[in-house]
Design an enzyme around this catalytic site. Structure first.
Site, mmCIF file in Angstrom:
data_model
loop_
_atom_site.group_PDB
_atom_site.id
_atom_site.type_symbol
_atom_site.label_atom_id
_atom_site.label_comp_id
_atom_site.label_asym_id
_atom_site.label_seq_id
_atom_site.Cartn_x
_atom_site.Cartn_y
_atom_site.Cartn_z
ATOM 1 N N TYR A 88 -0.016 -1.935 -12.254
ATOM 2 C CA TYR A 88 -1.446 -2.250 -12.525
ATOM 3 C C TYR A 88 -1.847 -1.643 -13.598
ATOM 4 O O TYR A 88 -3.040 -1.302 -14.074
ATOM 5 C CB TYR A 88 -2.113 -1.565 -11.117
ATOM 6 C CG TYR A 88 -2.009 -2.164 -10.020
ATOM 7 C CD1 TYR A 88 -2.455 -3.710 -9.739
ATOM 8 C CD2 TYR A 88 -1.189 -1.336 -9.111
ATOM 9 C CE1 TYR A 88 -2.153 -3.844 -8.326
ATOM 10 C CE2 TYR A 88 -0.937 -2.081 -7.793
ATOM 11 C CZ TYR A 88 -1.440 -3.204 -7.322
ATOM 12 O OH TYR A 88 -1.092 -3.839 -6.231
ATOM 13 N N PRO A 119 4.718 -5.263 -0.759
ATOM 14 C CA PRO A 119 4.446 -3.991 -1.703
ATOM 15 C C PRO A 119 4.353 -4.462 -3.059
ATOM 16 O O PRO A 119 4.969 -5.157 -3.437
ATOM 17 C CB PRO A 119 5.714 -3.289 -1.368
ATOM 18 C CG PRO A 119 6.728 -4.061 -0.936
ATOM 19 C CD PRO A 119 6.205 -5.184 -0.211
ATOM 20 N N GLY A 120 3.559 -3.701 -4.026
ATOM 21 C CA GLY A 120 3.438 -4.063 -5.413
ATOM 22 C C GLY A 120 4.062 -2.878 -6.084
ATOM 23 O O GLY A 120 5.177 -2.592 -6.708
ATOM 24 N N CYS A 166 -14.139 3.388 -27.663
ATOM 25 C CA CYS A 166 -15.561 3.827 -27.828
ATOM 26 C C CYS A 166 -16.035 3.805 -26.559
ATOM 27 O O CYS A 166 -16.917 2.987 -26.084
ATOM 28 C CB CYS A 166 -16.244 2.892 -28.791
ATOM 29 S SG CYS A 166 -15.840 3.078 -30.456
ATOM 30 N N GLY A 206 0.858 -1.319 -0.058
ATOM 31 C CA GLY A 206 0.017 -0.113 -0.147
ATOM 32 C C GLY A 206 0.743 1.224 -0.169
ATOM 33 O O GLY A 206 0.308 2.246 -0.036
#
Ligand code: LLP
Length: 430
Positions: A377, A278-279, A348, A235
């Site tokens: 992400y 962590p990412g 679209c 986070g």
């Protein structure tokens, strides 16, 4: 004035050589960031280990870096686990998360022998117990706790508090412990929390650590359960734009470790082993996305739209979280940014806006736009909306670019649809 250089590579040349849209990641930056995390956690304190949250970015090259650097891995699906297995990621360092694991995923985790399952409900723990018995193994479990605190982030990135689907309240955990402790084929090792993502300071993390430490104390005194692992999630925020000012990573990590050590010393408890996962911190700033401008349209009194050759399919985050990014015109780097431009995606979909109202130099068709901080992400959430192929990833190491993941082809978009007259199998084999 010139071209935008990213980790030693001229991004306009990358765009020309590999095509756009293009994800570009710096392996050196990823490695540096991993080492920063390790130096203020794994290497600084005893019994502390970092896992990478693979949902943020998972490729074979990424797994190789993680293995080289000795990190653990969080997976949240059978697919993520499959990639890790294919790369022979050390199984004892894998934690299998997820609030709704399928029977197939649990059985794959058991067969492979993952280090831990992070469980979200009592029902899941008894299912794993039952399935582990059938496999004649004992599964290690961490119970995910909802500490009830709400961090300051977009509501879709919150994973704690009243409205989240994740975790059990401390009360529910205490009630469930006696039953869990009697299960013969699971061994409860401790607790897990993850307050949310893209947090700018440690206040929510620290409030959650306090709740979890109190739970550990009470579980010990009330039900005789000794937690030896506390997983404190990820986070840790990154700056997407100049107005994002996250505290340094050591501010999050050091404060949490200190809090745990003080509490345990005060209460005469052995400090549990600590994990962080962590990412975004590791991969977010390590990546950028390159686009080519396909159309330019002035809407008087509103904005200048620069339509690019990607958008929602390679980066759904602006549409999902109102995420704001920074960008440069790669072939006009350093020129005065005196136009207000809206970088529009090609789908679209009215929400497919990459960046609204950003100051850029005058933009023309054919310009290359580099959107910054897209390493987390973006690729992992990429999709095929409007049958858009997923872009390639170019990895840079020591200033040398190479294809890490090749671009999806039109033929691959077609390949999953069986021809109308075929006898397609009803279950797809992996
Ligand atoms: N651990 C758990 C249990 C998590 O659920 C997450 C993220 C992490 C670790 C890693 O969090 P990080 O350090 O990357 O913030 N798709 C969203 C983010 C969702 C994150 C969900 N969980 C986005 O694009 O911002």
């Amino acid at each position: 004035m010139g071209n935008f250089i990213f980790h030693g590579c001229d991004t306009t040349e990358l765009a020309r050589e590999f095509g756009t849209p293009l994800y570009v990641v710096s392996e050196d930056e990823i490695t540096d960031r991993i080492r920063t995390v390790k130096s203020c956690f794994d290497e600084k304190y005893e019994r502390c280990r970092t896992h990478f949250a693979s949902k943020a970015f998972l490729t074979r090259d990424m797994l190789r870096i993680l293995m080289d650097e000795g990190l653990g891995l969080d997976v949240v699906s059978g697919g993520e686990l499959y990639l890790a297995r294919r790369m022979n990621f050390p199984v004892e360092r894998i934690a299998f998360h997820g609030n709704s694991k399928t029977v197939r995923e649990i059985s794959e985790g058991l067969e492979y022998g993952v280090g831990k399952f992070v469980c979200d409900s009592l029902g899941e723990i008894s299912l794993i117990d039952e399935m582990a018995r059938a496999h004649d193994v004992r599964a290690n479990i961490l119970i995910r706790v909802n500490p009830g605190v709400e961090g300051n982030t977009h509501r879709h990135m919150l994973t704690s508090g009243g409205r989240t689907k994740f975790g059990l309240s401390p009360e529910a955990v205490k009630n469930a412990m006696p039953a869990c402790m009697k299960m013969a084929n699971v061994s409860i090792s401790g607790f897990h929390f993850h307050v949310g993502s893209q947090l700018m300071d440690a206040s929510a993390h620290l409030a959650a650590v306090d709740v979890l430490l109190e739970l550990i104390r009470e579980a010990r005194s009330e039900v005789g359960f000794e937690a030896w692992i506390l997983d404190m999630g990820g986070g840790f925020g990154v700056p997407y734009t100049a107005s994002d000012r996250p505290i340094p990573i050591e501010g999050f990590i050091g404060a949490m470790v200190k809090r745990a050590e003080e509490f345990c010393a005060l209460n005469g408890i052995k400090r549990p082993d600590l994990i962080i996962e962590p990412g975004r911190y590791i991969v977010g700033p390590s990546g950028i996305t390159l686009y080519t401008v396909c159309s330019v349209k002035e809407v008087p009194g509103v904005t200048l739209y620069a339509g690019v050759d990607g958008g929602y399919p390679d980066n759904p985050r602006p549409a999902l979280y109102e995420a704001v990014y920074d960008a440069v015109v790669a072939n006009k780097y350093g020129e005065p940014a005196d136009r207000k431009v809206t970088i529009a995606g090609k789908c679209c979909e009215s929400g497919d806006i990459v960046i609204r109202d950003i100051a850029l130099p005058p933009v023309e068709r054919g310009d290359v736009i580099a959107v910054l901080c897209t390493g987390a992400y973006n690729y992992s959430m990429a999709n095929n909306y409007n049958k858009t192929p997923i872009p390639a990833i170019v990895a840079i190491k020591d200033g040398c670019p190479r294809i890490s993941v090749r671009r999806q082809t039109y033929a691959e978009l077609y390949a999953c649809d069986p021809p109308p007259d075929s006898k397609a199998p009803s279950v797809q084999a992996v």
